[in-house]
Enzyme design. Sequence first.
Site, PDB file in Angstrom:
ATOM      1  N   ARG A  64      40.887 100.563  40.197  1.00 13.86           N
ATOM      2  CA  ARG A  64      39.543 100.775  40.758  1.00 13.86           C
ATOM      3  C   ARG A  64      39.615 100.966  42.279  1.00 13.86           C
ATOM      4  O   ARG A  64      38.877 101.768  42.841  1.00 13.86           O
ATOM      5  CB  ARG A  64      38.625  99.590  40.417  1.00 13.86           C
ATOM      6  CG  ARG A  64      38.095  99.682  38.993  1.00 13.86           C
ATOM      7  CD  ARG A  64      37.732  98.339  38.434  1.00 13.86           C
ATOM      8  NE  ARG A  64      36.611  97.709  39.098  1.00 13.86           N
ATOM      9  CZ  ARG A  64      36.363  96.399  39.024  1.00 13.86           C
ATOM     10  NH1 ARG A  64      37.153  95.607  38.324  1.00 13.86           N
ATOM     11  NH2 ARG A  64      35.334  95.892  39.635  1.00 13.86           N
ATOM     12  N   ARG A 123      33.382  89.202  33.555  1.00  8.66           N
ATOM     13  CA  ARG A 123      33.425  90.670  33.507  1.00  8.66           C
ATOM     14  C   ARG A 123      34.831  91.126  33.181  1.00  8.66           C
ATOM     15  O   ARG A 123      35.772  90.827  33.903  1.00  8.66           O
ATOM     16  CB  ARG A 123      32.989  91.245  34.859  1.00  8.66           C
ATOM     17  CG  ARG A 123      31.563  91.712  34.857  1.00  8.66           C
ATOM     18  CD  ARG A 123      31.152  92.224  36.197  1.00  8.66           C
ATOM     19  NE  ARG A 123      31.855  93.449  36.594  1.00  8.66           N
ATOM     20  CZ  ARG A 123      31.531  94.154  37.668  1.00  8.66           C
ATOM     21  NH1 ARG A 123      30.543  93.768  38.432  1.00  8.66           N
ATOM     22  NH2 ARG A 123      32.198  95.250  37.967  1.00  8.66           N
ATOM     23  N   LYS A 143      28.751  94.090  47.895  1.00  8.61           N
ATOM     24  CA  LYS A 143      27.551  94.941  47.882  1.00  8.61           C
ATOM     25  C   LYS A 143      26.426  94.313  47.060  1.00  8.61           C
ATOM     26  O   LYS A 143      25.294  94.235  47.512  1.00  8.61           O
ATOM     27  CB  LYS A 143      27.856  96.327  47.280  1.00  8.61           C
ATOM     28  CG  LYS A 143      28.936  97.110  47.994  1.00  8.61           C
ATOM     29  CD  LYS A 143      29.122  98.476  47.362  1.00  8.61           C
ATOM     30  CE  LYS A 143      29.613  98.451  45.925  1.00  8.61           C
ATOM     31  NZ  LYS A 143      31.035  98.171  45.763  1.00  8.61           N
ATOM     32  N   ARG A 159      35.763  86.438  40.263  1.00 10.65           N
ATOM     33  CA  ARG A 159      34.552  86.857  39.562  1.00 10.65           C
ATOM     34  C   ARG A 159      34.843  87.041  38.067  1.00 10.65           C
ATOM     35  O   ARG A 159      33.996  86.760  37.228  1.00 10.65           O
ATOM     36  CB  ARG A 159      34.022  88.163  40.175  1.00 10.65           C
ATOM     37  CG  ARG A 159      32.649  88.546  39.673  1.00 10.65           C
ATOM     38  CD  ARG A 159      32.032  89.671  40.487  1.00 10.65           C
ATOM     39  NE  ARG A 159      32.660  90.959  40.231  1.00 10.65           N
ATOM     40  CZ  ARG A 159      32.328  92.086  40.850  1.00 10.65           C
ATOM     41  NH1 ARG A 159      31.405  92.094  41.783  1.00 10.65           N
ATOM     42  NH2 ARG A 159      32.936  93.222  40.563  1.00 10.65           N
ATOM     43  N   ARG A 189      28.914 107.259  44.402  1.00 11.28           N
ATOM     44  CA  ARG A 189      30.333 106.904  44.367  1.00 11.28           C
ATOM     45  C   ARG A 189      31.220 108.133  44.441  1.00 11.28           C
ATOM     46  O   ARG A 189      32.442 108.004  44.433  1.00 11.28           O
ATOM     47  CB  ARG A 189      30.630 106.163  43.065  1.00 11.28           C
ATOM     48  CG  ARG A 189      31.037 104.709  43.233  1.00 11.28           C
ATOM     49  CD  ARG A 189      31.147 104.127  41.841  1.00 11.28           C
ATOM     50  NE  ARG A 189      31.887 102.894  41.802  1.00 11.28           N
ATOM     51  CZ  ARG A 189      31.324 101.685  41.820  1.00 11.28           C
ATOM     52  NH1 ARG A 189      30.030 101.551  41.921  1.00 11.28           N
ATOM     53  NH2 ARG A 189      32.071 100.611  41.722  1.00 11.28           N
TER      54      ARG A 189
HETATM   55  P1  ADP Z   1      32.279  97.028  41.509  1.00 12.44           P
HETATM   56  O1  ADP Z   1      31.636  97.601  42.740  1.00 12.44           O
HETATM   57  O2  ADP Z   1      32.702  95.629  41.667  1.00 12.44           O
HETATM   58  O3  ADP Z   1      33.365  97.905  40.959  1.00 12.44           O
HETATM   59  P2  ADP Z   1      30.035  97.868  39.872  1.00 12.44           P
HETATM   60  O4  ADP Z   1      29.225  96.953  39.062  1.00 12.44           O
HETATM   61  O5  ADP Z   1      29.362  98.576  41.011  1.00 12.44           O
HETATM   62  O6  ADP Z   1      31.204  96.943  40.364  1.00 12.44           O
HETATM   63  O7  ADP Z   1      30.700  98.991  38.948  1.00 12.44           O
HETATM   64  C1  ADP Z   1      31.431  98.693  37.782  1.00 12.44           C
HETATM   65  C2  ADP Z   1      31.913  99.985  37.106  1.00 12.44           C
HETATM   66  O8  ADP Z   1      30.760 100.765  36.702  1.00 12.44           O
HETATM   67  C3  ADP Z   1      32.727 100.945  37.973  1.00 12.44           C
HETATM   68  O9  ADP Z   1      34.090 100.600  37.994  1.00 12.44           O
HETATM   69  C4  ADP Z   1      32.464 102.281  37.239  1.00 12.44           C
HETATM   70  O10 ADP Z   1      33.230 102.400  36.069  1.00 12.44           O
HETATM   71  C5  ADP Z   1      31.012 102.165  36.804  1.00 12.44           C
HETATM   72  N1  ADP Z   1      30.094 102.733  37.829  1.00 12.44           N
HETATM   73  C6  ADP Z   1      29.198 102.037  38.589  1.00 12.44           C
HETATM   74  N2  ADP Z   1      28.520 102.867  39.413  1.00 12.44           N
HETATM   75  C7  ADP Z   1      29.014 104.114  39.192  1.00 12.44           C
HETATM   76  C8  ADP Z   1      28.755 105.404  39.735  1.00 12.44           C
HETATM   77  N3  ADP Z   1      27.845 105.574  40.716  1.00 12.44           N
HETATM   78  N4  ADP Z   1      29.441 106.467  39.251  1.00 12.44           N
HETATM   79  C9  ADP Z   1      30.341 106.315  38.290  1.00 12.44           C
HETATM   80  N5  ADP Z   1      30.660 105.134  37.733  1.00 12.44           N
HETATM   81  C10 ADP Z   1      30.016 104.030  38.169  1.00 12.44           C
END
Ligand code: ADP
Length: 196
Positions: free
Chosen positions: A146, A134, A14, A128, A89
């Site tokens: 996750r 990360r 994404k 990654r 999400r």
């Molecule tokens: P990825 O899609 O690889 O998991 P992101 O950078 O989108 O990576 O998200 C990393 C973390 O940030 C998620 O595992 C969650 O803990 C938090 N997070 C991101 N976006 C949201 C959201 N919309 N609602 C709740 N938690 C979020």
Amino acid sequence: MINLILFGPPGSGKGTQAKKLAEKYDILHISTGDLFRKEIGEKSELGLLAMDYMNKGELVPNEVTIGMLKSALKSHGSTFGVIYDGFPRTVDQARALDVLLEEEQDEIDLLISLKVDDDEIINRLLQRGISDGRTDDQDEEIIRDRIEVYKKETQPVYAYYDAQDSAVTINGMGSIDDIFQRITDIIDQVIEESTV
Ligand code: ADP
């Protein structure tokens, strides 16, 4: 305004695709994950709160995330469109986004879901974890958690937009450029339909 959601499991690409799309269509890219990481970097109260959830592979509570999203949108002012990456999400976040857009007589045009196998996701995230450092990408257990959270809490968001006839799924496996082409073919169609 064109409002798009890039959707898919962690590691589905994404962020990579959203950056390229924001550049091509000159629209705003909003990644809640990036916003949280920025807050963590600044050691803000919000960042410290989010970090606990992120490091465990859990979602940050809806009120916190929605509040942060609202202020990000506000601080950017007018734009030709927005691409949401990592948001909504949960179905509650999707409802909150709909309300927010309705206030501006606006709506989500399309959710594009990237379909990627679990094995491929785990490989990409572990890679990654090495290249970007990360911490949530360095532990296979946390990655699996996750993916579980995604299946349980996030996947229903697809059905929410599908019920409004505004969701499509594309194959998220292959080269970055091939996937980009698949996505832009769809977006170009949406833009064409909205201008006729
Ligand atoms: P990825 O899609 O690889 O998991 P992101 O950078 O989108 O990576 O998200 C990393 C973390 O940030 C998620 O595992 C969650 O803990 C938090 N997070 C991101 N976006 C949201 C959201 N919309 N609602 C709740 N938690 C979020």
